[in-house]
Design a protein around this motif. Sequence first.
Motif, mmCIF file in Angstrom:
data_model
loop_
_atom_site.group_PDB
_atom_site.id
_atom_site.type_symbol
_atom_site.label_atom_id
_atom_site.label_comp_id
_atom_site.label_asym_id
_atom_site.label_seq_id
_atom_site.Cartn_x
_atom_site.Cartn_y
_atom_site.Cartn_z
ATOM 1 N N VAL A 221 10.303 0.156 5.275
ATOM 2 C CA VAL A 221 11.144 0.295 4.952
ATOM 3 C C VAL A 221 11.775 0.715 3.550
ATOM 4 C CG1 VAL A 221 13.729 1.384 5.415
ATOM 5 C CG2 VAL A 221 12.178 1.427 7.567
ATOM 6 N N ARG B 21 8.440 6.341 9.600
ATOM 7 C CA ARG B 21 6.903 6.092 9.004
ATOM 8 C C ARG B 21 6.119 5.393 8.654
ATOM 9 N NH1 ARG B 21 9.602 8.706 3.663
ATOM 10 N NH2 ARG B 21 9.839 11.033 4.639
ATOM 11 N N ARG C 249 11.812 8.291 -5.009
ATOM 12 C CA ARG C 249 12.804 8.262 -6.895
ATOM 13 C C ARG C 249 11.744 7.447 -8.292
ATOM 14 N NH1 ARG C 249 15.588 12.542 -7.044
ATOM 15 N NH2 ARG C 249 15.445 13.608 -4.926
ATOM 16 N N THR D 28 14.643 9.660 8.507
ATOM 17 C CA THR D 28 13.295 10.224 8.540
ATOM 18 C C THR D 28 12.402 8.957 7.333
ATOM 19 O OG1 THR D 28 13.476 10.384 5.757
ATOM 20 C CG2 THR D 28 14.147 11.883 8.230
ATOM 21 N N VAL E 138 5.246 3.208 6.941
ATOM 22 C CA VAL E 138 5.420 1.980 5.813
ATOM 23 C C VAL E 138 6.675 1.021 6.009
ATOM 24 C CG1 VAL E 138 5.583 2.070 3.794
ATOM 25 C CG2 VAL E 138 3.943 3.278 4.825
ATOM 26 N N MET F 156 2.779 9.395 -6.681
ATOM 27 C CA MET F 156 2.589 10.572 -6.026
ATOM 28 C C MET F 156 4.167 10.724 -7.182
ATOM 29 S SD MET F 156 5.027 12.228 -2.793
ATOM 30 C CE MET F 156 6.307 10.526 -3.424
ATOM 31 N N TRP F 157 5.381 9.791 -7.363
ATOM 32 C CA TRP F 157 6.508 10.144 -8.629
ATOM 33 C C TRP F 157 6.249 10.204 -9.736
ATOM 34 C CZ3 TRP F 157 10.807 12.590 -6.865
ATOM 35 C CH2 TRP F 157 10.666 12.598 -5.387
ATOM 36 N N ARG G 178 0.781 -1.490 -0.733
ATOM 37 C CA ARG G 178 -0.478 -0.004 -0.183
ATOM 38 C C ARG G 178 0.894 1.212 0.323
ATOM 39 N NH1 ARG G 178 -2.195 3.781 4.045
ATOM 40 N NH2 ARG G 178 -3.901 4.119 3.042
ATOM 41 N N ARG H 294 3.367 11.036 -10.531
ATOM 42 C CA ARG H 294 2.202 12.602 -10.690
ATOM 43 C C ARG H 294 2.712 13.968 -10.881
ATOM 44 N NH1 ARG H 294 -1.406 11.084 -6.934
ATOM 45 N NH2 ARG H 294 -0.434 12.701 -5.406
ATOM 46 N N SER H 295 4.076 13.787 -10.512
ATOM 47 C CA SER H 295 5.441 14.640 -10.398
ATOM 48 C C SER H 295 5.639 14.705 -11.665
ATOM 49 C CB SER H 295 6.305 14.471 -9.412
ATOM 50 O OG SER H 295 7.650 13.766 -9.122
ATOM 51 N N GLN I 157 9.212 2.147 0.959
ATOM 52 C CA GLN I 157 9.830 4.268 0.996
ATOM 53 C C GLN I 157 11.238 3.191 -0.227
ATOM 54 O OE1 GLN I 157 9.264 6.332 4.637
ATOM 55 N NE2 GLN I 157 9.020 4.442 6.035
ATOM 56 N N LEU J 83 1.166 4.212 -2.863
ATOM 57 C CA LEU J 83 0.989 5.244 -2.229
ATOM 58 C C LEU J 83 2.347 6.763 -3.196
ATOM 59 C CD1 LEU J 83 -0.321 5.315 0.633
ATOM 60 C CD2 LEU J 83 -1.890 6.181 -0.988
ATOM 61 N N ILE J 84 2.965 5.811 -2.981
ATOM 62 C CA ILE J 84 4.461 6.583 -3.209
ATOM 63 C C ILE J 84 4.935 6.957 -4.384
ATOM 64 C CG2 ILE J 84 7.143 6.500 -2.548
ATOM 65 C CD1 ILE J 84 6.242 5.543 -0.148
#
Lengths: 319, 303
Positions: free
Chosen positions: B141, B137, B149, B133, B139, B50-51, B42, B53-54, B144, B46-47
Amino acid sequence: MADPLISLDGIEKVFDVRRRVGLMRREKRQVRAVDGISFEVARGEVVGYIGPNGAGKSTTIKMLTGILTPSGGRLRVAGIDPARERMRLAHRIGVVFGQRTTLWWDLPLKDSYGLMRRMYRIPPARFEQNMERCVEQLDLAALLDVPVRQLSLGQRMRGDIAAALLHDPEVLYLDEPTIGLDVVSKARVRAFLRQLNEELGTTVLLTTHDLQDIEQLCERVMVIDHGRLMYDGALGGLHAMGEGERTLVVDLERELAPVEVPGARVVKVEGARQWLAFPAGESAAPLVAEVAGRYPLLDLSVREPDIEDVIARMYAGRG
Amino acid sequence: MADVTGVGGEAVEVRVVSGDVRDVREVRGVVPWGGRAREGLRGYRLIVAMWIRSTMAYRASFLLAAFGNAVISLLDFVAIAVMFSHIDALGGFTLPEIALLYGSCSVSLGLADLFLGNTDRIGVRIRDGSLDTMLVRPVPVLAQVAADRFALRRLGRITQGLAVMTWGISVLEVDWTAGKVLLVPVMVVAGAAIFAAVLVAGAAFQFIAGDAAEVQNSFTYGGCTMLQYPPTVFGRDLLRGVTFVVPLAFVNWLPALYVLGRPVPLGLPQWTAFLSPLVAFLLFLPASLAWRAGVRSYRSTGS
């Protein structure tokens, strides 16, 4: 303490340090970064955690967040063993590192927040409410569309603090939250933290080098040095143990002989600028009036004793 | 507030908003072993979303990068094709046969690189402490790190590999059976999984040796360069090594040779050509254990 939110019992962290000796041989040495620390923090407290560089402050915070696994002792945050259940704990804590951002460097601030919302499963209404609050109190409205890498240090810090609070953490850890910030940014961050604690009852644990952070925020201070807890109590007690001095820096119109005013002594003269030391417990106002009345004064500033200073005096007083 | 466990053992989150203090607490049930994987997927989604989209915010730049990526890898195969203008066979293999080997391992590595490619950046994060960091979170590691990227431009390599492979298969006169038809997609996916396991193990190793990324690259990119050529051009010792020690031979050599109707190297029985998925699974076990040990031994930095 009934039902403490954070409790440490004999917590240790030992690092193996390998050093090259000669061509091939390596020497193994153990460094006790945290050497048997015990304390408890109740819900709603604001605690300052201070000590010189390398004292073990960051290491303690990293164990409290689950980043590092303690080498010994028992540790609980909100009933959770941080290293074992790091992800479960993540929902209940907020973390701000002064030295590095938890935001996504290349993304606009609001995209980072959007991702946080999904990652932490923050209910939309709750998210809106928290965003509104943070945007208003931390003055973020103009920054939301800016990529994090383009933010100034102060702006980024405000952005980071907001990010740490969107999921309503019970405890907020801040590691050097005011490091490198200008006076205005520092004041804003402190005001926000105070309000957060008063309105939402969030427990705050912060490490800092800035004594003003402690004075304006914390009722309780813990001093750590060489991995051990040296002091745990009210700030007043710390001052009493190591009575510090504040410094009044005055710029005169021209070079003059050291000024003579009661209650202060000149510790340094450099051209038209002079440094006057006076007891930290006294107000600077009468002193300023005295100097202004008797000397051609152009400008002045008051410097607080830094934490190293107070701690050094504390040890000196004890020894 | 009691712990709440959902149907099927899934973690259920209950947020209680009480009174005017707006005290929000959360209770989560016991997360079963499947829960962690699900949370990881999940978070990964999500991450990655986001990448993407960017990336899509700069569409032209993305298209150029993907195109460039495909062209560069295509030139790579052109070099082999040029070589064949002087020779008829390499190690007894024709150009279309090599196209199958080349294309399949290119797609496998491309997939692993797309989904997990950024794990080799973890060395930097370990050294500068920015892994901190990720550890705070909710999630896993690994998810992540893998999603960090996320770069769609890597589709370029996959596209190129598919093109070369498709050409090879269309030119070749393969005696197709159901097993062979099935084996082609299985080979590509299992190959990707084998490379992925190598990436995870390599990332875990970086917790101990900060700059192990190059070692990792020698197994993935280096391994793929080797697998592009027929096993017959390599010595027996090397073949043994990549079959039994770091089983890269299962990425494409064994299954592809079976599809081509050639004997499996090292005199192994024919059925070993179907073992790739099992090999991938068996590699993931030690890789994920190493990863966990790595995260536990993480020391962060001094500040």
